[in-house]
Design a protein around this motif. Structure first.
Motif, PDB file in Angstrom:
ATOM      1  N   VAL A   1      31.307  45.242  67.891  1.00  0.00           N
ATOM      2  CA  VAL A   1      31.401  46.370  67.997  1.00  0.00           C
ATOM      3  C   VAL A   1      32.900  45.969  68.978  1.00  0.00           C
ATOM      4  O   VAL A   1      33.409  45.673  68.867  1.00  0.00           O
ATOM      5  CB  VAL A   1      31.209  47.692  68.430  1.00  0.00           C
ATOM      6  CG1 VAL A   1      31.869  48.124  69.483  1.00  0.00           C
ATOM      7  CG2 VAL A   1      29.786  47.823  66.847  1.00  0.00           C
ATOM      8  N   ALA A   2      31.745  44.648  69.821  1.00  0.00           N
ATOM      9  CA  ALA A   2      32.571  44.152  70.979  1.00  0.00           C
ATOM     10  C   ALA A   2      33.748  42.870  70.632  1.00  0.00           C
ATOM     11  O   ALA A   2      34.496  42.841  70.814  1.00  0.00           O
ATOM     12  CB  ALA A   2      31.855  43.527  71.884  1.00  0.00           C
ATOM     13  N   MET A   3      33.517  42.660  69.659  1.00  0.00           N
ATOM     14  CA  MET A   3      34.633  41.712  68.144  1.00  0.00           C
ATOM     15  C   MET A   3      35.674  42.376  68.292  1.00  0.00           C
ATOM     16  O   MET A   3      36.934  42.134  68.637  1.00  0.00           O
ATOM     17  CB  MET A   3      33.590  40.742  67.602  1.00  0.00           C
ATOM     18  CG  MET A   3      32.680  39.766  68.228  1.00  0.00           C
ATOM     19  SD  MET A   3      33.502  38.085  68.659  1.00  0.00           S
ATOM     20  CE  MET A   3      34.968  37.631  67.860  1.00  0.00           C
ATOM     21  N   ILE A   4      35.531  43.582  67.450  1.00  0.00           N
ATOM     22  CA  ILE A   4      36.892  45.062  66.610  1.00  0.00           C
ATOM     23  C   ILE A   4      37.324  45.061  68.179  1.00  0.00           C
ATOM     24  O   ILE A   4      38.475  44.969  68.714  1.00  0.00           O
ATOM     25  CB  ILE A   4      36.003  45.505  66.293  1.00  0.00           C
ATOM     26  CG1 ILE A   4      35.458  44.795  65.328  1.00  0.00           C
ATOM     27  CG2 ILE A   4      37.035  46.984  65.886  1.00  0.00           C
ATOM     28  CD1 ILE A   4      35.639  44.598  64.257  1.00  0.00           C
ATOM     29  N   ASN A   5      36.673  45.199  69.319  1.00  0.00           N
ATOM     30  CA  ASN A   5      37.147  46.471  70.552  1.00  0.00           C
ATOM     31  C   ASN A   5      38.450  45.264  71.606  1.00  0.00           C
ATOM     32  O   ASN A   5      39.424  45.392  72.136  1.00  0.00           O
ATOM     33  CB  ASN A   5      35.960  46.897  71.481  1.00  0.00           C
ATOM     34  CG  ASN A   5      35.379  47.949  71.107  1.00  0.00           C
ATOM     35  OD1 ASN A   5      36.039  48.323  70.612  1.00  0.00           O
ATOM     36  ND2 ASN A   5      34.345  48.601  71.603  1.00  0.00           N
ATOM     37  N   LYS A   6      37.833  44.256  71.395  1.00  0.00           N
ATOM     38  CA  LYS A   6      37.973  42.738  72.104  1.00  0.00           C
ATOM     39  C   LYS A   6      39.855  43.253  71.270  1.00  0.00           C
ATOM     40  O   LYS A   6      40.941  42.485  72.562  1.00  0.00           O
ATOM     41  CB  LYS A   6      37.370  41.530  71.237  1.00  0.00           C
ATOM     42  CG  LYS A   6      38.703  39.965  72.439  1.00  0.00           C
ATOM     43  CD  LYS A   6      38.141  38.837  71.817  1.00  0.00           C
ATOM     44  CE  LYS A   6      39.181  37.750  72.161  1.00  0.00           C
ATOM     45  NZ  LYS A   6      38.080  36.745  71.456  1.00  0.00           N
ATOM     46  N   TYR A   7      40.184  43.439  70.203  1.00  0.00           N
ATOM     47  CA  TYR A   7      41.429  43.182  69.480  1.00  0.00           C
ATOM     48  C   TYR A   7      42.291  44.688  70.008  1.00  0.00           C
ATOM     49  O   TYR A   7      43.105  45.213  69.492  1.00  0.00           O
ATOM     50  CB  TYR A   7      41.341  42.625  67.958  1.00  0.00           C
ATOM     51  CG  TYR A   7      40.798  40.734  68.398  1.00  0.00           C
ATOM     52  CD1 TYR A   7      41.528  40.182  68.973  1.00  0.00           C
ATOM     53  CD2 TYR A   7      40.084  40.448  68.081  1.00  0.00           C
ATOM     54  CE1 TYR A   7      41.746  38.804  68.495  1.00  0.00           C
ATOM     55  CE2 TYR A   7      39.469  39.767  67.949  1.00  0.00           C
ATOM     56  CZ  TYR A   7      39.876  39.148  68.399  1.00  0.00           C
ATOM     57  OH  TYR A   7      40.189  37.093  68.558  1.00  0.00           O
ATOM     58  N   PHE A   8      40.726  45.360  69.323  1.00  0.00           N
ATOM     59  CA  PHE A   8      42.037  46.694  69.101  1.00  0.00           C
ATOM     60  C   PHE A   8      42.011  47.525  70.758  1.00  0.00           C
ATOM     61  O   PHE A   8      42.642  48.352  70.401  1.00  0.00           O
ATOM     62  CB  PHE A   8      40.335  47.899  68.990  1.00  0.00           C
ATOM     63  CG  PHE A   8      40.808  49.394  68.441  1.00  0.00           C
ATOM     64  CD1 PHE A   8      41.918  49.731  67.708  1.00  0.00           C
ATOM     65  CD2 PHE A   8      40.094  50.826  69.726  1.00  0.00           C
ATOM     66  CE1 PHE A   8      42.150  51.118  67.226  1.00  0.00           C
ATOM     67  CE2 PHE A   8      40.235  51.734  68.981  1.00  0.00           C
ATOM     68  CZ  PHE A   8      41.597  51.799  68.014  1.00  0.00           C
ATOM     69  N   LYS A   9      41.450  47.590  71.287  1.00  0.00           N
ATOM     70  CA  LYS A   9      42.203  47.614  72.726  1.00  0.00           C
ATOM     71  C   LYS A   9      43.665  47.306  73.033  1.00  0.00           C
ATOM     72  O   LYS A   9      44.205  48.439  73.693  1.00  0.00           O
ATOM     73  CB  LYS A   9      40.970  46.846  74.095  1.00  0.00           C
ATOM     74  CG  LYS A   9      41.223  48.198  75.693  1.00  0.00           C
ATOM     75  CD  LYS A   9      40.327  47.729  76.371  1.00  0.00           C
ATOM     76  CE  LYS A   9      39.934  47.597  77.452  1.00  0.00           C
ATOM     77  NZ  LYS A   9      39.611  47.813  78.862  1.00  0.00           N
ATOM     78  N   LYS A  10      43.781  46.584  72.665  1.00  0.00           N
ATOM     79  CA  LYS A  10      45.307  45.907  72.232  1.00  0.00           C
ATOM     80  C   LYS A  10      46.342  46.478  71.792  1.00  0.00           C
ATOM     81  O   LYS A  10      47.365  47.257  71.889  1.00  0.00           O
ATOM     82  CB  LYS A  10      45.004  44.513  72.023  1.00  0.00           C
ATOM     83  CG  LYS A  10      44.748  43.000  73.359  1.00  0.00           C
ATOM     84  CD  LYS A  10      45.043  42.229  72.810  1.00  0.00           C
ATOM     85  CE  LYS A  10      43.680  41.696  73.377  1.00  0.00           C
ATOM     86  NZ  LYS A  10      43.706  39.581  73.030  1.00  0.00           N
ATOM     87  N   LEU A  11      45.556  47.120  70.741  1.00  0.00           N
ATOM     88  CA  LEU A  11      46.572  48.201  69.946  1.00  0.00           C
ATOM     89  C   LEU A  11      46.265  49.815  70.274  1.00  0.00           C
ATOM     90  O   LEU A  11      47.577  50.149  70.391  1.00  0.00           O
ATOM     91  CB  LEU A  11      45.770  47.400  68.689  1.00  0.00           C
ATOM     92  CG  LEU A  11      45.863  46.807  68.002  1.00  0.00           C
ATOM     93  CD1 LEU A  11      45.028  47.079  66.228  1.00  0.00           C
ATOM     94  CD2 LEU A  11      47.122  45.702  67.583  1.00  0.00           C
TER      95      LEU A  11
END
Length: 203
Positions: free
Chosen positions: A126-136
Motif C-alpha cells: 500500500v505504501a508503494m502504491i500511495n507513493k504515486y497515488f498521492k501525486k495523482l
C-alpha cells in the motif's frame, strides 16, 4: 469501519482528495467483495525503490474471480539493478514494454474501487502504491486493509496460546495446505494470498 481511528482516517483522506475523478474510492464498497493484491519492486524501501509490477484478483462470495484479474508490468524511469531483475524474473525487455507507473496506478485504483484490500505484509504494498497515488490525487488509499499474516496469527495463537507462530509466507501456505505457485510473481502471490484469506475467513 470498526473504530473511531479508522473513521477519522477515512474522513481525513477524503478531505485531502484534490482530484474528484477518484471520489469513487470513498463510496460504500460492494458487499462481500475484496481485492487481493501484490507488487514486485526493486527493493523494500518505499522512499527510494520503484514498482516493477502490480497484480490483483477480485474475491466475491468466497470465490476468486480469476477472469477479473489485474496484472501490469511497469516501465521504470531508471536503470534497474541486475540483482533485482534476477529475483523477480522480469527481463529488461519485459520492463521496456511496460506502462508508465502513473498509468499503472491509475488503472489499479479503478480496478479496486472501494473494495477492502487483502495482502501479505500489505502495509508495504500500500505504501508503494500511495507513493504515486498521492501525486495523482492529493490523498492516499482509504480502502480497508486486511493483513493475512495477522489473520493467521490470530487463528494459530488460539490453538497454541503463548506459542511461536511462524508467519513466513511459505509456512502459512504449507500449514493451510495451499499449493505453492511460482515465487516472486505478483499475480501468483496475489492468488495465493487470496487463497490464504478465504481459508482463514471460513475457519
Amino acid at each position: 469501519m470498526n473504530s473511531i481511528l479508522e473513521r477519522l482516517s477515512f474522513y481525513y483522506k477524503k478531505k485531502r482528495l484534490k482530484n474528484p475523478k477518484y471520489s469513487f474510492l470513498f463510496e460504500e464498497p460492494p458487499e462481500n467483495e475484496y481485492v487481493a493484491f501484490d507488487t514486485e519492486t526493486t527493493g523494500l524501501n518505499p522512499k527510494v525503490d520503484d514498482i516493477l509490477s502490480i497484480a490483483a484478483v477480485k474475491i466475491k462470495d468466497n470465490k476468486i474471480l480469476l477472469n477479473e484479474r489485474f496484472n501490469v508490468i511497469v516501465k521504470p524511469d531508471r536503470e534497474i539493478n541486475e540483482d533485482a531483475i534476477k529475483i523477480h524474473g522480469l527481463r529488461k525487455k519485459d520492463l521496456e514494454s511496460g506502462i508508465p507507473i502513473e498509468e499503472a496506478v491509475d488503472r489499479f485504483v479503478h480496478f479496486i474501487v472501494s473494495r477492502p484490500l487483502v495482502g501479505y505484509y500489505l502495509e508495504f504494498d500500500v505504501a508503494m502504491i500511495n507513493k504515486y497515488f498521492k501525486k495523482l490525487s492529493g490523498t492516499t488509499l482509504p480502502n480497508k486493509q486486511i493483513e493475512v499474516s495477522a489473520l493467521y496469527y490470530d487463528y494459530k495463537i488460539g490453538l497454541i496460546p503463548q506459542g511461536f507462530v511462524d508467519l513466513r509466507f511459505d509456512s502459512i501456505l504449507k500449514d493451510l495446505d495451499i499449493p505453492t505457485f511460482g515465487k516472486h510473481d505478483a499475480l501468483n502471490d496475489a492468488i495465493m494470498t487470496a487463497l490464504i484469506f478465504l481459508k482463514l475467513k471460513n475457519k
